[in-house]
Design a protein around this motif. Structure first.
Motif, PDB file in Angstrom:
ATOM      1  N   GLN A  99      12.124   4.093   5.660  1.00 40.34           N
ATOM      2  CA  GLN A  99      11.732   3.121   4.639  1.00 40.34           C
ATOM      3  C   GLN A  99      10.335   2.581   4.931  1.00 40.34           C
ATOM      4  N   ILE A 100       9.659   2.109   3.895  1.00 39.31           N
ATOM      5  CA  ILE A 100       8.326   1.527   4.039  1.00 39.31           C
ATOM      6  C   ILE A 100       8.460   0.013   4.167  1.00 39.31           C
ATOM      7  N   GLN A 102       5.900  -3.039   4.461  1.00 41.17           N
ATOM      8  CA  GLN A 102       4.500  -3.437   4.387  1.00 41.17           C
ATOM      9  C   GLN A 102       4.345  -4.928   4.671  1.00 41.17           C
ATOM     10  N   SER A 223       1.337   0.111   6.898  1.00 44.27           N
ATOM     11  CA  SER A 223       2.774  -0.055   6.677  1.00 44.27           C
ATOM     12  C   SER A 223       3.571   0.558   7.813  1.00 44.27           C
ATOM     13  N   GLY A 226       7.988   4.702   6.927  1.00 44.88           N
ATOM     14  CA  GLY A 226       7.420   5.587   5.924  1.00 44.88           C
ATOM     15  C   GLY A 226       7.008   6.913   6.517  1.00 44.88           C
ATOM     16  N   VAL A 229       0.934   8.816   4.989  1.00 50.91           N
ATOM     17  CA  VAL A 229       0.103   7.881   4.234  1.00 50.91           C
ATOM     18  C   VAL A 229      -1.227   8.572   3.946  1.00 50.91           C
ATOM     19  N   ALA A 270       2.025   6.452  -0.042  1.00 47.63           N
ATOM     20  CA  ALA A 270       2.865   6.755   1.120  1.00 47.63           C
ATOM     21  C   ALA A 270       4.223   7.248   0.656  1.00 47.63           C
ATOM     22  N   GLY A 272       8.332   7.497   1.393  1.00 49.45           N
ATOM     23  CA  GLY A 272       9.400   6.773   2.079  1.00 49.45           C
ATOM     24  C   GLY A 272      10.739   7.105   1.469  1.00 49.45           C
ATOM     25  N   TRP A 276      11.942  -0.198  -0.042  1.00 50.74           N
ATOM     26  CA  TRP A 276      10.539  -0.589   0.096  1.00 50.74           C
ATOM     27  C   TRP A 276      10.493  -2.103   0.232  1.00 50.74           C
TER      28      TRP A 276
END
Length: 465
Positions: A99-100, A102, A223, A226, A229, A270, A272, A276
């Motif tokens: 998962q991303i 950020q 981030s 993920g 990128v 990106a 993922g 998010w």
């Protein structure tokens, strides 16, 4: 809800047919003994009756075989789909990236500050300094080699018997600055399973509220999690940052005049999966004006404990925050899109039901129209319909879930020509029952409409001579 009723009906009918299948062998033996006894008792009268009974027995065997095979289709197909999902290698790549997560960027103002530290030393401690140097005070003082130290002055002053030690340290400090405006847009393009590709665009405005010029920094952390990128750029006016610093963050630093502001544009793409998350990171400063808009081309949910959006549709969610301090996050969760697969399996589960209803309907139509009951055509029609229904999982590999619609319709259409063309339309309507299960929300309504339409047609047939 409709799938629960259909499953219950299938269990009842399946139990009944299963009992018939279990009893088929003893019933066949009993039936054979009775036929043999009747035949031996009166050969001339028994032979025509025996011959007339064979088509009925053949029809029962064909129907039981077709029903049993159709009952097994869903379990076989489910096992095949689960095997494909768990396979380590697939025919096409799948997104298994984490998962991303950020984090919000930060802006700081670099200022010069002087810190003073005074220690009262007893005479014996002062003597230790004379012999061992200032190193004996290191546990109580800041390391003079600290980064960003501009100047350091040490002084001693006697106060009675004690000695006062004073250290003045001048260094460059970073003071957090809240963003005047923060605007984030993220476009989520769903791929197979729970994977996605996120196109991130952020606009952050900060300002120097002092009456003098200051060096200011903007730090954008890459981030966490993920996959790959790409195309990450950070622009501040004419300046562009394309490479991270030693810490892996993208940073801009420059002079900002008194009362002036700077706007930073950040963008990247990106890969993922699963979820998010955007962490506000505002537990130490106020979020003045913040907006985030997420466009998603597939189903999405919100993780527990995240900030609720101000508006939400099937494809978009928006957040707006003003003058808040929060430790909560903004998050999107992407459930596995199994609607199509679940609908397909439910359609397979209703194949036996549609199979039996079509044959029962054709018998009812023939009876209401006064057509003589001929077992030979019904055996042929049962074989044809069963073959069409059993071809659904085969054609699924070529045309997808639409096979649940096409194959039963073709079987019902051919059945009308074998039995009676007046059975074609009602048979094709009942053949739509498996296809109705493909709808995740309206399957019950579709089956109700099919049932009402078939009932209306039966009433209309009953009014004809």
């Amino acid at each position: 809800m409709i799938d629960a009723y259909v499953s219950a009906l299938l269990r009842v009918l399946g139990g009944f047919v299963s009992k018939l299948v279990v009893l088929s062998m003893p019933l066949a033996i009993l039936f054979g003994i009775i036929l043999a006894a009747v035949y031996l008792r009166n050969k001339d009268e028994a032979m025509p009756k025996v011959k007339s009974a064979w088509p009925y027995l053949l029809f029962a065997m064909v129907f039981a075989t077709g029903w049993t095979l159709l009952r097994e289709v869903r379990d076989i197909q489910r096992g095949e789909l689960e095997w494909e999902a768990s396979a380590e290698a697939t025919e096409k790549p799948k997104s298994d990236a984490p998962q991303i997560y950020q984090y919000s960027p930060s802006a700081v103002r670099v200022v010069e500050k002087t810190y003073t530290r005074t220690l009262s030393l007893p005479p014996d401690f002062a003597e230790q300094i004379g012999t061992g140097g200032l190193g004996v005070l290191s546990p109580y003082l800041t390391d003079p080699t600290t980064k960003n130290v501009l100047k350091m002055v040490d002084s001693f002053k006697r106060s009675g018997k004690d000695v006062l030690f004073t250290r003045e340290l001048t260094r460059m400090d970073e003071e957090p600055v809240g963003f005047k405006n923060s605007s984030v847009k993220v476009g989520i393009k769903r791929s197979d399973d729970r994977g996605y590709e996120a196109a991130f665009t952020g606009s952050y405005t900060f300002e120097n509220l002092d009456k003098v010029e200051h060096v200011m920094k903007f730090v954008f952390p890459l981030s966490m999690g993920g996959g790959t990128v790409r195309n990450l750029t950070l622009k501040v006016g004419a300046d562009t940052v394309t490479e991270p610093d030693d810490s892996g963050n993208y940073m801009w630093q420059g002079f900002v005049g008194a009362g002036k502001e700077r706007t930073v544009e950040v963008s990247y793409v990106a890969a993922g999966s699963s979820s998010w998350t955007y962490d506000m990171g505002s537990t130490r400063r106020t979020v003045r004006e913040f907006t985030l808009a997420a466009d998603v081309d597939g189903p999405f949910r919100f993780p527990r404990g995240t900030i609720e959006p101000v508006s939400r549709s099937d494809k978009r969610a928006e957040w707006q925050l003003s003058n808040v301090v929060t430790a909560q996050r903004i998050g999107l969760s992407f459930p596995k899109d199994t609607n199509a697969q679940d609908g397909y399996l439910q359609g397979l589960a209703t194949l036996p039901l549609a199979f039996g209803l079509i044959l029962a309907l054709c018998m009812t139509v023939s009876s209401r129209l006064g057509v003589p009951f001929r077992m030979g055509p019904y055996v042929s029609a049962t074989v044809l319909l069963g073959f069409a229904f059993l071809s659904v999982p085969v054609m699924y590999g070529y045309i997808g879930p639409v096979a649940v619609l096409i194959c039963p319709l073709l079987g019902a259409f051919g059945l009308g020509f074998v039995l009676d063309t007046r059975c074609t339309v009602p048979a094709m309507m009942l053949a739509l029952i498996p296809a109705a299960m493909l709808s995740p929300t309206h399957s019950g309504l579709l089956i109700l409409v099919i049932g009402l339409a078939c009932g209306a047609m039966m009433l209309r047939l009953g009014t004809k001579p």
